[in-house]
Design a protein around this motif. Structure first.
Motif, PDB file in Angstrom:
ATOM      1  N   THR A 119       5.701  -9.674   1.973  1.00 46.06           N
ATOM      2  CA  THR A 119       6.343 -10.181   0.749  1.00 46.06           C
ATOM      3  C   THR A 119       5.291 -10.352  -0.354  1.00 46.06           C
ATOM      4  O   THR A 119       5.561 -10.135  -1.535  1.00 46.06           O
ATOM      5  CB  THR A 119       7.029 -11.550   1.008  1.00 46.06           C
ATOM      6  N   ALA A 120       4.088 -10.743   0.079  1.00 44.11           N
ATOM      7  CA  ALA A 120       3.018 -10.956  -0.908  1.00 44.11           C
ATOM      8  C   ALA A 120       2.477  -9.624  -1.429  1.00 44.11           C
ATOM      9  O   ALA A 120       1.985  -9.557  -2.561  1.00 44.11           O
ATOM     10  CB  ALA A 120       1.884 -11.771  -0.280  1.00 44.11           C
ATOM     11  N   GLU A 121       2.592  -8.567  -0.618  1.00 45.49           N
ATOM     12  CA  GLU A 121       1.964  -7.281  -0.982  1.00 45.49           C
ATOM     13  C   GLU A 121       2.446  -6.700  -2.315  1.00 45.49           C
ATOM     14  O   GLU A 121       1.612  -6.258  -3.130  1.00 45.49           O
ATOM     15  CB  GLU A 121       2.154  -6.279   0.170  1.00 45.49           C
ATOM     16  N   PRO A 122       3.757  -6.686  -2.610  1.00 42.43           N
ATOM     17  CA  PRO A 122       4.172  -6.133  -3.902  1.00 42.43           C
ATOM     18  C   PRO A 122       3.506  -6.868  -5.072  1.00 42.43           C
ATOM     19  O   PRO A 122       3.233  -6.273  -6.111  1.00 42.43           O
ATOM     20  CB  PRO A 122       5.687  -6.352  -3.918  1.00 42.43           C
ATOM     21  N   VAL A 123       3.231  -8.177  -4.887  1.00 43.62           N
ATOM     22  CA  VAL A 123       2.595  -8.945  -5.961  1.00 43.62           C
ATOM     23  C   VAL A 123       1.152  -8.454  -6.164  1.00 43.62           C
ATOM     24  O   VAL A 123       0.732  -8.166  -7.287  1.00 43.62           O
ATOM     25  CB  VAL A 123       2.603 -10.459  -5.628  1.00 43.62           C
ATOM     26  N   THR A 124       0.403  -8.312  -5.064  1.00 43.47           N
ATOM     27  CA  THR A 124      -0.992  -7.845  -5.204  1.00 43.47           C
ATOM     28  C   THR A 124      -1.016  -6.412  -5.739  1.00 43.47           C
ATOM     29  O   THR A 124      -1.885  -6.040  -6.513  1.00 43.47           O
ATOM     30  CB  THR A 124      -1.747  -7.902  -3.853  1.00 43.47           C
ATOM     31  N   SER A 125      -0.016  -5.639  -5.329  1.00 43.76           N
ATOM     32  CA  SER A 125       0.000  -4.244  -5.796  1.00 43.76           C
ATOM     33  C   SER A 125       0.317  -4.187  -7.301  1.00 43.76           C
ATOM     34  O   SER A 125      -0.215  -3.358  -8.023  1.00 43.76           O
ATOM     35  CB  SER A 125       0.968  -3.448  -4.911  1.00 43.76           C
ATOM     36  N   LEU A 126       1.158  -5.109  -7.755  1.00 37.21           N
ATOM     37  CA  LEU A 126       1.521  -5.163  -9.170  1.00 37.21           C
ATOM     38  C   LEU A 126       0.310  -5.499 -10.044  1.00 37.21           C
ATOM     39  O   LEU A 126       0.144  -4.956 -11.139  1.00 37.21           O
ATOM     40  CB  LEU A 126       2.612  -6.227  -9.367  1.00 37.21           C
ATOM     41  N   ILE A 127      -0.554  -6.390  -9.530  1.00 40.38           N
ATOM     42  CA  ILE A 127      -1.731  -6.758 -10.341  1.00 40.38           C
ATOM     43  C   ILE A 127      -2.928  -5.844 -10.055  1.00 40.38           C
ATOM     44  O   ILE A 127      -4.045  -6.101 -10.497  1.00 40.38           O
ATOM     45  CB  ILE A 127      -2.118  -8.248 -10.151  1.00 40.38           C
ATOM     46  N   GLY A 128      -2.681  -4.820  -9.252  1.00 43.95           N
ATOM     47  CA  GLY A 128      -3.723  -3.813  -9.008  1.00 43.95           C
ATOM     48  C   GLY A 128      -4.785  -4.220  -8.005  1.00 43.95           C
ATOM     49  O   GLY A 128      -5.844  -3.589  -7.930  1.00 43.95           O
ATOM     50  N   VAL A 299       8.020   2.949   8.049  1.00 44.25           N
ATOM     51  CA  VAL A 299       9.002   3.836   7.418  1.00 44.25           C
ATOM     52  C   VAL A 299       9.549   3.224   6.124  1.00 44.25           C
ATOM     53  O   VAL A 299       9.547   3.872   5.075  1.00 44.25           O
ATOM     54  CB  VAL A 299      10.174   4.136   8.398  1.00 44.25           C
ATOM     55  N   LEU A 300      10.005   1.966   6.196  1.00 44.39           N
ATOM     56  CA  LEU A 300      10.606   1.377   4.998  1.00 44.39           C
ATOM     57  C   LEU A 300       9.589   1.175   3.865  1.00 44.39           C
ATOM     58  O   LEU A 300       9.880   1.538   2.726  1.00 44.39           O
ATOM     59  CB  LEU A 300      11.355   0.083   5.347  1.00 44.39           C
ATOM     60  N   PRO A 301       8.365   0.666   4.157  1.00 46.34           N
ATOM     61  CA  PRO A 301       7.385   0.602   3.063  1.00 46.34           C
ATOM     62  C   PRO A 301       7.096   1.982   2.454  1.00 46.34           C
ATOM     63  O   PRO A 301       6.919   2.097   1.238  1.00 46.34           O
ATOM     64  CB  PRO A 301       6.136   0.020   3.734  1.00 46.34           C
ATOM     65  N   ALA A 302       7.081   3.036   3.304  1.00 47.10           N
ATOM     66  CA  ALA A 302       6.850   4.384   2.762  1.00 47.10           C
ATOM     67  C   ALA A 302       7.990   4.764   1.820  1.00 47.10           C
ATOM     68  O   ALA A 302       7.789   5.384   0.775  1.00 47.10           O
ATOM     69  CB  ALA A 302       6.735   5.391   3.906  1.00 47.10           C
ATOM     70  N   LEU A 303       9.196   4.347   2.187  1.00 51.70           N
ATOM     71  CA  LEU A 303      10.352   4.613   1.319  1.00 51.70           C
ATOM     72  C   LEU A 303      10.194   3.869  -0.013  1.00 51.70           C
ATOM     73  O   LEU A 303      10.394   4.441  -1.090  1.00 51.70           O
ATOM     74  CB  LEU A 303      11.647   4.184   2.023  1.00 51.70           C
ATOM     75  N   PHE A 304       9.824   2.583   0.070  1.00 58.76           N
ATOM     76  CA  PHE A 304       9.687   1.782  -1.156  1.00 58.76           C
ATOM     77  C   PHE A 304       8.648   2.416  -2.087  1.00 58.76           C
ATOM     78  O   PHE A 304       8.788   2.395  -3.301  1.00 58.76           O
ATOM     79  CB  PHE A 304       9.295   0.334  -0.832  1.00 58.76           C
ATOM     80  N   GLU A 305       7.605   2.988  -1.481  1.00 59.50           N
ATOM     81  CA  GLU A 305       6.555   3.595  -2.289  1.00 59.50           C
ATOM     82  C   GLU A 305       7.071   4.792  -3.085  1.00 59.50           C
ATOM     83  O   GLU A 305       6.636   5.031  -4.212  1.00 59.50           O
ATOM     84  CB  GLU A 305       5.417   4.042  -1.391  1.00 59.50           C
ATOM     85  N   THR A 306       8.030   5.525  -2.492  1.00 56.57           N
ATOM     86  CA  THR A 306       8.554   6.694  -3.207  1.00 56.57           C
ATOM     87  C   THR A 306       9.434   6.269  -4.396  1.00 56.57           C
ATOM     88  O   THR A 306       9.821   7.088  -5.210  1.00 56.57           O
ATOM     89  CB  THR A 306       9.416   7.590  -2.288  1.00 56.57           C
ATOM     90  N   MET A 307       9.767   4.983  -4.478  1.00 57.48           N
ATOM     91  CA  MET A 307      10.704   4.541  -5.531  1.00 57.48           C
ATOM     92  C   MET A 307      10.010   4.094  -6.812  1.00 57.48           C
ATOM     93  O   MET A 307      10.663   3.614  -7.746  1.00 57.48           O
ATOM     94  CB  MET A 307      11.538   3.353  -5.023  1.00 57.48           C
ATOM     95  N   GLY A 308       8.682   4.142  -6.839  1.00 62.82           N
ATOM     96  CA  GLY A 308       7.945   3.720  -8.041  1.00 62.82           C
ATOM     97  C   GLY A 308       8.069   2.227  -8.291  1.00 62.82           C
ATOM     98  O   GLY A 308       8.046   1.432  -7.341  1.00 62.82           O
ATOM     99  N   ASN A 309       8.263   1.853  -9.583  1.00 62.91           N
ATOM    100  CA  ASN A 309       8.292   0.426  -9.930  1.00 62.91           C
ATOM    101  C   ASN A 309       9.474  -0.310  -9.306  1.00 62.91           C
ATOM    102  O   ASN A 309       9.364  -1.466  -8.912  1.00 62.91           O
ATOM    103  CB  ASN A 309       8.335   0.248 -11.448  1.00 62.91           C
ATOM    104  N   VAL A 310      10.616   0.394  -9.223  1.00 64.52           N
ATOM    105  CA  VAL A 310      11.791  -0.247  -8.598  1.00 64.52           C
ATOM    106  C   VAL A 310      11.442  -0.606  -7.154  1.00 64.52           C
ATOM    107  O   VAL A 310      11.848  -1.646  -6.623  1.00 64.52           O
ATOM    108  CB  VAL A 310      12.996   0.727  -8.609  1.00 64.52           C
ATOM    109  N   GLY A 311      10.648   0.272  -6.532  1.00 67.49           N
ATOM    110  CA  GLY A 311      10.255   0.063  -5.136  1.00 67.49           C
ATOM    111  C   GLY A 311       9.519  -1.255  -4.945  1.00 67.49           C
ATOM    112  O   GLY A 311       9.656  -1.903  -3.901  1.00 67.49           O
ATOM    113  N   ILE A 312       8.752  -1.651  -5.956  1.00 68.00           N
ATOM    114  CA  ILE A 312       8.006  -2.920  -5.834  1.00 68.00           C
ATOM    115  C   ILE A 312       8.993  -4.086  -5.740  1.00 68.00           C
ATOM    116  O   ILE A 312       8.866  -4.971  -4.894  1.00 68.00           O
ATOM    117  CB  ILE A 312       7.056  -3.108  -7.057  1.00 68.00           C
TER     118      ILE A 312
END
Ligand code: PFF
Length: 447
Positions: A119-128, A299-312
Motif C-alpha cells: 500500500t505504501a509503494e504507490p506513494v514512494t513511486s509517486l514521489i520518485g 501478476v497484479l502489480p505487473a498489471l497495475f504498472e501497465t496502467m500508468g498513472n491510473v495504475g498507481i
C-alpha cells in the motif's frame, strides 16, 4: 465480573464485527485464487454448498455456545459441561481454539504486513523514491519484521480499547470502506480489455471437476477459514451479543455477507488476471494458472504498472482494501487470547493485550527468521488441521453434550417462536450427526 465484560452496543455492530472477522485475506485473496486453480465456477458452486450446509451450522454452534456462556471460550464450553470429563474436554477444545487463533495471527500478520508495504509503494513511486519502492516490494527479513510489527501494533491498539470502543467502532468504520473500495475496483476492472474472458473462466463451471475430492477439501477448508471457525473467535464474539438478539438471523447475515464478499472479490481478481494477460503479463505457468502469492504480489502489480498513472491509484486502492480486510480479521484473532487472559488471570485489558500481542509478534519473528521451514507449516497446521478439528469438536459439544432443553432456551432468547421453526427441526440433528461426520470424512479424505 459480568458487569465489567464488554458487549456490542447494537445488532449492526455485531454483524459488522463478525463479518469483519470473516471477511479477510481468505475472501479477497484465497477464494478467487482457489477458484481460479480449481475449475472456476465448479469451485464456486461447491463452496456455496459447503458454506451454507456445513460452515453455517458450525458457525451457529459456536455463536450459541458463546452467547450462552457470556465468557471466554474455555469458560463458555465449561458452562455447558456437566461432569469433570466434559469440563476437561471443554478446556482442550476452548484452549485449542485460542491457541489456533494466536498461531493464525502469527502468520496472518506477516502477510498483512506485505499488504501494508504494497500500500505504501504507490506513494514512494509517486514521489520518485525508486529504491524505497523496490525495498517495499521485495521479500526481505527487515521489511517483513518492520511491517509485521506495524500491523501487530495496529491490532493491539484496537483491541486494547475494548469491545464497543475498539472492535465495534473500528469495524463500523472499516467495513463500509472495504465494500466501497471492492465495488469500485470491480466495476473499473470489468471495463478493461480481457475482463470478459476472466468472467467466463470464473462463472462457467467445469462440471467434470465438481466432485473432485481435492476441490471439495479445498472448498471446505476455505469455508471454515473464511467464517473464522474452530478458533474460538465466534464463541468470543457471540459472548458479547445481547440476550434479546435473534441468533439465527444474526448468523445467517454474517454468512451471507461473507459469501457475497468472496464472490464479489472473484469478480475482481479473476477478470484482473485475464486483463493482465491481455496486457502481455504471463498468468499461466506450465499450463496452470498462477496463484497464491505470485498472483497477488507479482501478476497484479505487473498489471497495475501497465496502467500508468491510473495504475498507481488502483494499486493503492487494491492493497488498502487487502490491508483493511486483514485488520478487521486480525482484531478478532487477538481478541480470543486476550479475553481469556483478562477473565482467567483478572488482568486489565490493556496489559493482557500487550502481553498477548508481544507473544504473537515473537512467534511471527521466529517464523520470519525461519521462513522456508515454518511459514507453510504453521499455515497448514492451523487452517488444514486445527480449524476443521476444533470446529468439529464444537459441533460435538452442541450435539452430544449440551442438554437440548437448555440449548432451546438459549435460542428462544431473542426468538420466542424458534421451537416451531424449520431451523429447530433440522439444525440440532444436523449439528449432532451430519456436521461432525461430513467434516471428518472430508478431513480423512485430505490424507
Ligand atoms: N476469516 C478470515 C479470512 O477469511 O481471511 C481469517 C480468519 C479470521 C480465520 C479469524 C480465523 C479467525 F479466527
Amino acid at each position: 465480573m459480568s458487569e465489567t465484560r464488554g458487549k456490542f452496543n447494537s445488532r449492526i455492530g455485531f454483524i459488522l464485527a463478525a463479518a469483519g472477522s470473516a471477511v479477510g485475506l481468505g475472501n479477497i485473496w484465497g477464494f478467487p485464487t482457489q477458484a481460479a486453480e480449481n475449475g472456476g465456477a465448479a469451485f464456486v458452486v461447491m463452496y456455496l454448498i459447503l458454506a451454507f450446509c456445513l460452515a453455517y451450522p458450525a458457525f451457529m454452534a459456536e455463536l450459541i455456545i458463546g452467547r450462552h456462556g457470556q465468557a471466554n471460550a474455555v469458560e463458555s464450553l465449561r458452562k455447558i459441561s456437566s461432569n469433570d470429563a466434559q469440563r476437561s474436554f471443554a478446556f482442550v477444545v476452548g484452549f485449542g481454539g485460542i491457541l489456533c487463533a494466536g498461531l493464525l495471527m502469527s502468520f496472518y500478520a506477516i502477510v498483512a504486513g506485505w499488504m501494508l508495504a504494497f500500500t505504501a509503494e504507490p506513494v514512494t513511486s509517486l514521489i520518485g523514491a525508486t529504491e524505497a519502492s523496490t525495498w517495499l516490494t521485495t521479500h526481505g527479513t527487515t521489511r517483513n519484521l518492520i511491517f509485521t510489527f506495524i500491523f501487530t501494533a495496529l491490532t493491539i491498539f484496537i483491541i486494547s480499547r475494548g469491545v464497543a470502543d475498539g472492535i465495534e467502532r473500528w469495524s463500523k468504520r472499516l467495513m463500509p470502506a472495504l465494500v466501497v473500495l471492492l465495488i469500485s475496483l470491480t466495476i473499473y476492472v470489468l471495463t478493461l480489455d480481457g475482463a470478459m474472458d476472466g468472467l467466463k473462466a470464473y462463472l462457467i463451471p467445469d462440471t467434470s471437476r465438481l466432485l473432485d475430492p481435492q476441490l471439495i477439501v479445498s472448498a471446505l477448508g476455505q469455508a471454515f477459514f473464511s467464517l473464522s471457525l474452530g478458533t474460538s473467535v465466534i464463541i468470543i464474539y457471540g459472548s458479547y451479543v445481547a440476550k434479546n438478539e435473534n441468533l439465527v438471523t444474526l448468523g445467517a447475515s454474517v454468512t451471507l455477507i461473507d459469501v457475497f464478499i468472496a464472490f464479489l472479490a472473484g469478480l475482481l481478481i479473476v477478470p484482473a488476471m485475464y486483463v493482465a494477460q491481455a496486457q502481455g503479463v504471463e498468468i499461466f505457468k506450465d499450463g496452470v494458472l498462477l496463484s497464491g502469492d505470485t498472483l497477488v504480489l507479482t501478476v497484479l502489480p505487473a498489471l497495475f504498472e501497465t496502467m500508468g498513472n491510473v495504475g498507481i491509484i488502483v494499486s493503492f486502492a487494491f492493497f488498502l482494501l487487502l490491508s483493511i480486510a486483514s485488520l478487521t480479521s486480525s482484531i478478532s484473532m487477538l481478541e480470543a487470547p486476550v479475553s481469556y487472559t483478562v477473565e482467567r488471570f483478572k488482568l486489565p485489558r490493556s496489559k493482557a493485550t500487550l502481553i498477548m500481542g508481544a507473544l504473537i509478534f515473537t512467534v511471527s519473528t521466529i517464523i520470519i527468521f525461519n521462513f522456508s521451514t515454518l511459514f507453510g507449516f504453521v499455515i497448514s497446521l492451523t487452517t488444514e488441521y486445527g480449524q476443521p478439528i476444533i470446529g468439529m469438536l464444537c459441533c460435538i459439544f452442541v450435539g452430544w453434550i449440551w442438554h437440548r432443553s437448555t440449548l432451546l432456551e438459549e435460542l428462544k432468547s431473542g426468538n420466542e417462536q424458534i421451537e416451531h421453526s424449520l431451523f429447530w427441526k433440522v439444525w440440532p440433528w444436523y449439528t449432532k450427526l451430519v456436521c461432525p461426520v461430513a467434516i471428518a470424512l472430508v478431513f480423512i479424505n485430505s490424507f
